[in-house]
Design a protein around this motif. Structure first.
Motif, PDB file in Angstrom:
ATOM      1  N   ALA A  35       0.865  -1.181   0.000  1.00  0.00           N
ATOM      2  CA  ALA A  35       0.000   0.000   0.000  1.00  0.00           C
ATOM      3  C   ALA A  35       0.897   1.225   0.000  1.00  0.00           C
ATOM      4  CB  ALA A  35      -0.892  -0.005   1.220  1.00  0.00           C
ATOM      5  N   MET A  36       0.333   2.379  -0.395  1.00  0.00           N
ATOM      6  CA  MET A  36       1.045   3.651  -0.277  1.00  0.00           C
ATOM      7  C   MET A  36       0.617   4.205   1.079  1.00  0.00           C
ATOM      8  SD  MET A  36       1.891   3.560  -3.498  1.00  0.00           S
ATOM      9  CE  MET A  36       2.286   5.135  -4.130  1.00  0.00           C
ATOM     10  N   VAL A  37       1.573   4.439   1.973  1.00  0.00           N
ATOM     11  CA  VAL A  37       1.172   4.739   3.345  1.00  0.00           C
ATOM     12  C   VAL A  37       1.444   6.190   3.749  1.00  0.00           C
ATOM     13  CG1 VAL A  37       1.485   2.323   4.007  1.00  0.00           C
ATOM     14  CG2 VAL A  37       3.342   3.934   4.375  1.00  0.00           C
ATOM     15  N   ILE A  38       0.502   6.717   4.549  1.00  0.00           N
ATOM     16  CA  ILE A  38       0.636   8.059   5.126  1.00  0.00           C
ATOM     17  C   ILE A  38       0.386   7.922   6.618  1.00  0.00           C
ATOM     18  CG2 ILE A  38      -0.253  10.439   5.138  1.00  0.00           C
ATOM     19  CD1 ILE A  38      -1.717   9.840   2.602  1.00  0.00           C
ATOM     20  N   GLY A  39       1.189   8.630   7.413  1.00  0.00           N
ATOM     21  CA  GLY A  39       0.967   8.589   8.849  1.00  0.00           C
ATOM     22  C   GLY A  39       0.975   9.983   9.424  1.00  0.00           C
ATOM     23  N   SER A  40       0.301  10.132  10.560  1.00  0.00           N
ATOM     24  CA  SER A  40       0.410  11.403  11.283  1.00  0.00           C
ATOM     25  C   SER A  40       0.413  11.102  12.772  1.00  0.00           C
ATOM     26  CB  SER A  40      -0.728  12.356  10.902  1.00  0.00           C
ATOM     27  OG  SER A  40      -1.973  11.807  11.241  1.00  0.00           O
ATOM     28  N   ASP A  41       0.952  12.035  13.537  1.00  0.00           N
ATOM     29  CA  ASP A  41       1.007  11.867  14.989  1.00  0.00           C
ATOM     30  C   ASP A  41       1.134  13.255  15.599  1.00  0.00           C
ATOM     31  OD1 ASP A  41       1.940   9.225  16.947  1.00  0.00           O
ATOM     32  OD2 ASP A  41       2.177  11.258  17.767  1.00  0.00           O
ATOM     33  N   ILE A  42       0.531  13.454  16.732  1.00  0.00           N
ATOM     34  CA  ILE A  42       0.589  14.769  17.379  1.00  0.00           C
ATOM     35  C   ILE A  42       2.000  15.056  17.912  1.00  0.00           C
ATOM     36  CG2 ILE A  42      -0.044  14.036  19.722  1.00  0.00           C
ATOM     37  CD1 ILE A  42      -1.948  16.497  19.781  1.00  0.00           C
TER      38      ILE A  42
ATOM     39  N   THR B 253       3.355  15.810  11.381  1.00  0.00           N
ATOM     40  CA  THR B 253       2.959  16.080  12.757  1.00  0.00           C
ATOM     41  C   THR B 253       1.603  16.765  12.708  1.00  0.00           C
ATOM     42  OG1 THR B 253       5.272  16.369  13.315  1.00  0.00           O
ATOM     43  CG2 THR B 253       3.663  17.210  14.896  1.00  0.00           C
ATOM     44  N   MET B 254       0.601  16.140  13.330  1.00  0.00           N
ATOM     45  CA  MET B 254      -0.754  16.691  13.238  1.00  0.00           C
ATOM     46  C   MET B 254      -1.628  16.073  14.335  1.00  0.00           C
ATOM     47  SD  MET B 254      -3.229  16.415   9.926  1.00  0.00           S
ATOM     48  CE  MET B 254      -3.513  14.662   9.980  1.00  0.00           C
ATOM     49  N   ASP B 255      -2.460  16.914  14.898  1.00  0.00           N
ATOM     50  CA  ASP B 255      -3.467  16.415  15.835  1.00  0.00           C
ATOM     51  C   ASP B 255      -4.587  15.804  14.997  1.00  0.00           C
ATOM     52  OD1 ASP B 255      -5.489  16.017  17.643  1.00  0.00           O
ATOM     53  OD2 ASP B 255      -5.809  18.153  18.076  1.00  0.00           O
ATOM     54  N   PHE B 256      -4.879  14.539  15.225  1.00  0.00           N
ATOM     55  CA  PHE B 256      -5.902  13.873  14.414  1.00  0.00           C
ATOM     56  C   PHE B 256      -7.248  14.598  14.480  1.00  0.00           C
ATOM     57  CE2 PHE B 256      -9.436  10.787  14.331  1.00  0.00           C
ATOM     58  CZ  PHE B 256      -9.380  10.495  12.980  1.00  0.00           C
ATOM     59  N   THR B 257      -7.539  15.166  15.651  1.00  0.00           N
ATOM     60  CA  THR B 257      -8.856  15.802  15.819  1.00  0.00           C
ATOM     61  C   THR B 257      -8.928  17.170  15.119  1.00  0.00           C
ATOM     62  OG1 THR B 257      -8.322  16.916  17.889  1.00  0.00           O
ATOM     63  CG2 THR B 257      -9.135  14.659  18.059  1.00  0.00           C
ATOM     64  N   HIS B 258      -7.792  17.655  14.627  1.00  0.00           N
ATOM     65  CA  HIS B 258      -7.786  18.856  13.790  1.00  0.00           C
ATOM     66  C   HIS B 258      -7.143  18.450  12.472  1.00  0.00           C
ATOM     67  CE1 HIS B 258      -8.304  20.652  17.759  1.00  0.00           C
ATOM     68  NE2 HIS B 258      -8.791  21.699  17.139  1.00  0.00           N
ATOM     69  N   ASN B 259      -7.835  17.582  11.774  1.00  0.00           N
ATOM     70  CA  ASN B 259      -7.210  16.903  10.648  1.00  0.00           C
ATOM     71  C   ASN B 259      -7.054  17.817   9.439  1.00  0.00           C
ATOM     72  OD1 ASN B 259      -6.777  14.736   8.525  1.00  0.00           O
ATOM     73  ND2 ASN B 259      -6.810  13.605  10.449  1.00  0.00           N
ATOM     74  N   ALA B 260      -5.836  17.820   8.886  1.00  0.00           N
ATOM     75  CA  ALA B 260      -5.554  18.733   7.781  1.00  0.00           C
ATOM     76  C   ALA B 260      -5.433  18.010   6.441  1.00  0.00           C
ATOM     77  CB  ALA B 260      -4.258  19.492   8.069  1.00  0.00           C
ATOM     78  N   LEU B 261      -5.721  16.696   6.415  1.00  0.00           N
ATOM     79  CA  LEU B 261      -5.608  16.000   5.124  1.00  0.00           C
ATOM     80  C   LEU B 261      -6.715  16.503   4.205  1.00  0.00           C
ATOM     81  CD1 LEU B 261      -4.812  12.292   6.107  1.00  0.00           C
ATOM     82  CD2 LEU B 261      -3.246  14.068   5.336  1.00  0.00           C
TER      83      LEU B 261
ATOM     84  N   LEU C 163     -12.004  10.387  21.366  1.00  0.00           N
ATOM     85  CA  LEU C 163     -11.047  10.179  20.272  1.00  0.00           C
ATOM     86  C   LEU C 163     -11.546   9.066  19.339  1.00  0.00           C
ATOM     87  CD1 LEU C 163      -8.244  11.357  19.493  1.00  0.00           C
ATOM     88  CD2 LEU C 163      -7.267   9.293  20.446  1.00  0.00           C
ATOM     89  N   LEU C 164     -12.084   7.990  19.939  1.00  0.00           N
ATOM     90  CA  LEU C 164     -12.582   6.885  19.108  1.00  0.00           C
ATOM     91  C   LEU C 164     -13.825   7.319  18.328  1.00  0.00           C
ATOM     92  CD1 LEU C 164     -11.977   3.743  21.377  1.00  0.00           C
ATOM     93  CD2 LEU C 164     -10.500   4.776  19.649  1.00  0.00           C
ATOM     94  N   ASP C 165     -14.658   8.146  18.942  1.00  0.00           N
ATOM     95  CA  ASP C 165     -15.813   8.705  18.210  1.00  0.00           C
ATOM     96  C   ASP C 165     -15.320   9.476  16.981  1.00  0.00           C
ATOM     97  OD1 ASP C 165     -17.568   7.687  20.009  1.00  0.00           O
ATOM     98  OD2 ASP C 165     -18.112   9.598  20.955  1.00  0.00           O
ATOM     99  N   ASP C 166     -14.286  10.316  17.199  1.00  0.00           N
ATOM    100  CA  ASP C 166     -13.739  11.101  16.089  1.00  0.00           C
ATOM    101  C   ASP C 166     -13.224  10.175  14.984  1.00  0.00           C
ATOM    102  OD1 ASP C 166     -14.263  13.387  17.524  1.00  0.00           O
ATOM    103  OD2 ASP C 166     -12.221  13.594  18.287  1.00  0.00           O
ATOM    104  N   LEU C 167     -12.597   9.078  15.426  1.00  0.00           N
ATOM    105  CA  LEU C 167     -12.032   8.136  14.453  1.00  0.00           C
ATOM    106  C   LEU C 167     -13.150   7.494  13.622  1.00  0.00           C
ATOM    107  CD1 LEU C 167      -9.463   6.698  13.466  1.00  0.00           C
ATOM    108  CD2 LEU C 167      -9.730   5.067  15.345  1.00  0.00           C
ATOM    109  N   LEU C 168     -14.229   7.099  14.282  1.00  0.00           N
ATOM    110  CA  LEU C 168     -15.356   6.483  13.562  1.00  0.00           C
ATOM    111  C   LEU C 168     -16.000   7.483  12.592  1.00  0.00           C
ATOM    112  CD1 LEU C 168     -14.955   4.094  15.450  1.00  0.00           C
ATOM    113  CD2 LEU C 168     -17.398   4.013  15.801  1.00  0.00           C
ATOM    114  N   HIS C 169     -16.176   8.719  13.041  1.00  0.00           N
ATOM    115  CA  HIS C 169     -16.754   9.746  12.168  1.00  0.00           C
ATOM    116  C   HIS C 169     -15.866   9.967  10.952  1.00  0.00           C
ATOM    117  CE1 HIS C 169     -20.252  11.060  14.294  1.00  0.00           C
ATOM    118  NE2 HIS C 169     -19.585  11.358  15.397  1.00  0.00           N
ATOM    119  N   PHE C 170     -14.559  10.053  11.206  1.00  0.00           N
ATOM    120  CA  PHE C 170     -13.602  10.298  10.126  1.00  0.00           C
ATOM    121  C   PHE C 170     -13.668   9.150   9.108  1.00  0.00           C
ATOM    122  CE2 PHE C 170      -9.384  10.012   8.183  1.00  0.00           C
ATOM    123  CZ  PHE C 170      -9.108  11.340   7.854  1.00  0.00           C
ATOM    124  N   ALA C 171     -13.689   7.906   9.614  1.00  0.00           N
ATOM    125  CA  ALA C 171     -13.722   6.731   8.727  1.00  0.00           C
ATOM    126  C   ALA C 171     -15.008   6.734   7.896  1.00  0.00           C
ATOM    127  CB  ALA C 171     -13.618   5.455   9.550  1.00  0.00           C
ATOM    128  N   ALA C 172     -16.130   7.043   8.544  1.00  0.00           N
ATOM    129  CA  ALA C 172     -17.408   7.041   7.820  1.00  0.00           C
ATOM    130  C   ALA C 172     -17.396   8.101   6.720  1.00  0.00           C
ATOM    131  CB  ALA C 172     -18.557   7.297   8.793  1.00  0.00           C
TER     132      ALA C 172
END
Ligand SMILES: C[S@@+](CC[C@H](N)C(=O)[O-])C[C@H]1O[C@@H](n2cnc3c(N)ncnc32)[C@H](O)[C@@H]1O
Length: 437
Positions: A237-244, A275-283, A346-355
């Protein structure tokens, strides 16, 4: 027409094994396998497949399997095995098909080693009726015929005297595990790793259950030292990662996520990390993310923090601070304020983002820790667009962690939901440090 194949699995991580096999079968559009015949207590699974090509595709990526063989027969002992092989209606055809190929015999066993107990030469001679005419070649033969003995272990170190069952098959495909994936990705040999790095075996299994596909984009929003990115890269896969935490993303000197990819000769798969806060996602919202695979912060080794002020009243006005006429928060060395956040949110945010971001039928897979208290119900996060496909548990002494795998079924799915309800009864971090007392 379908043919019989024998899958020889490993008896570890049993809560993950079926999910891996099902996910890989689904990934390759294999529909002939009857999973109702799968037996969790056995390392053997006899299946029907269209051809060798299908078997190869299915098992080559597997981590919890050893290999797949074209099934020729089985018995409680050798006389029964020989009878079973010779009485099979396909026997003459199978024999003819490979009679001129170079070949060798191999022996495998489960439940202990047969070495010393079995006279291998005599055993091979007992298969004379196969009448193979091709040359015996110990190195790179065209075909490998395998005798697999199953023993009931006497204890952890000793096999029983006589096998319980003996199988015979033609090797079609060795699994990724059998071909050295675990040694290659062993954390001990990885240039860049840290206390949060996830072990090789289950990160590769997670990538398989998440159906990470070659040439697609996989995103890990809590990348840390990049264990899941590495696993995704392995499956092309072509991979992208982020972390606060920028320190994790940057690494140190030659110890970086990028250096890991270079070592594994997977550099082309590495898109980037930021470097990015997942909950302020800039992708970019139109960036197509095919799979999300991650290990969110449990709050054990690292606290859960997001951008923002803990006490907004005290912080008020500080965003306007200027140094030499420049806004402080625009300077390269500015360290933004952070505030604590809950795992639930955080998990709620993750589910919303995935949906919102996964394609239809795209998978989200993440690990969630759980305290093993009998009186506290484990509430799995659910989102109405996401079907919870797997909930695979890895048990530790007083706690466990689960790999939760969801499929994005889109807005018309209307599944059960519990986002925003504050599911945790008690903070996992506090329970962990109190020894679950
Ligand atoms: C359990 S670790 C993941 C470790 C990773 N799988 C690895 O291989 O090292 C969780 C990571 O989430 C990061 N994190 C915590 N809060 C975050 C946030 N709000 N946004 C993005 N990353 C965050 C932490 O810095 C930590 O690296």
């Amino acid at each position: 027409m379908v043919k019989k194949y024998l899958v020889f699995m490993v008896q570890v991580h049993l809560n993950f094994r079926l999910a891996e096999l099902e996910s890989l079968a689904d990934l390759h559009g294999i529909k002939t396998v009857d999973f109702a015949q799968y037996d969790r207590d056995s390392p053997f699974f006899i299946v029907e497949l269209e051809n060798d090509e299908q078997a190869k595709k299915w098992i080559s990526r597997s981590i919890l399997t050893r290999a797949i063989y074209e099934y020729w027969g089985q018995g409680k002992d050798y006389p029964q095995l020989h009878a079973s092989m010779q009485n099979d209606s396909e026997f003459q055809h199978r024999k003819q098909e490979h009679c001129n190929a170079s070949f060798k015999f191999e022996f495998e066993s489960f439940g202990g080693s047969s070495s010393g107990k079995l006279d291998r030469v005599a055993c091979i001679e007992s298969f004379q009726y196969l009448d193979f005419k091709g040359p015996i070649r110990m190195k790179n033969p065209q075909q490998i015929f395998t005798v697999i003995e199953e023993y009931e272990p006497l204890n952890d170190n000793e096999a029983g005297e006589t096998p319980l069952r003996v199988f015979f098959g033609r090797e079609v495909q060795r699994s990724d595990r059998f071909c050295g994936a675990l040694e290659k990705y062993d954390l001990k040999k990885r240039p860049y790793k840290g206390t949060t790095s996830f072990e090789a075996e289950l990160s590769l299994v997670s990538a398989n259950i998440a159906q990470v596909k070659p040439g697609t984009i996989m995103y890990d929003p809590f990348a840390g030292t990049g264990s899941f990115l590495t696993a995704g890269g392995h499956y092309q896969a072509m991979v992208i990662g982020s972390d606060i935490d920028g320190r994790m993303i940057r690494g140190k000197g030659n110890q970086t996520i990028k250096a890991n990819f270079k070592k594994y000769k997977d550099s082309l798969q590495f898109l980037d990390v930021l470097t990015m806060d997942f909950t302020h996602n800039a992708l970019r919202s139109d960036l197509l993310i095919d799979t999300i695979l991650c290990d969110p912060p449990y709050g054990i080794r690292e606290s859960i923090k997001v951008l923002g002020a803990k006490d907004p009243e005290r912080f008020a006005g500080k965003e306007n601070v200027e140094i030499d006429g420049q806004k402080a928060y625009l300077m390269r060395d500015y360290i933004p304020t952070k505030k604590p956040y809950s795992l639930d949110a955080l998990l709620d945010d993750l589910l919303h983002f995935a949906a919102a971001r996964l394609p239809l039928n795209g998978r989200l897979a993440f690990w969630m820790p759980v305290a093993n208290d009998e009186d506290i119900e484990t509430i799995i996060p659910l989102h109405s667009n996401l079907e919870l496909k797997y909930n695979c548990v890895q048990e530790f002494n007083k706690w466990s962690r689960r790999l939760l795998v969801y499929i994005n079924r889109g807005p018309n799915f209307n599944g059960p939901a519990n986002v925003g309800l504050g599911r945790s009864k008690e903070k996992f971090r506090d329970r962990y440090f109190n020894g679950f007392n």
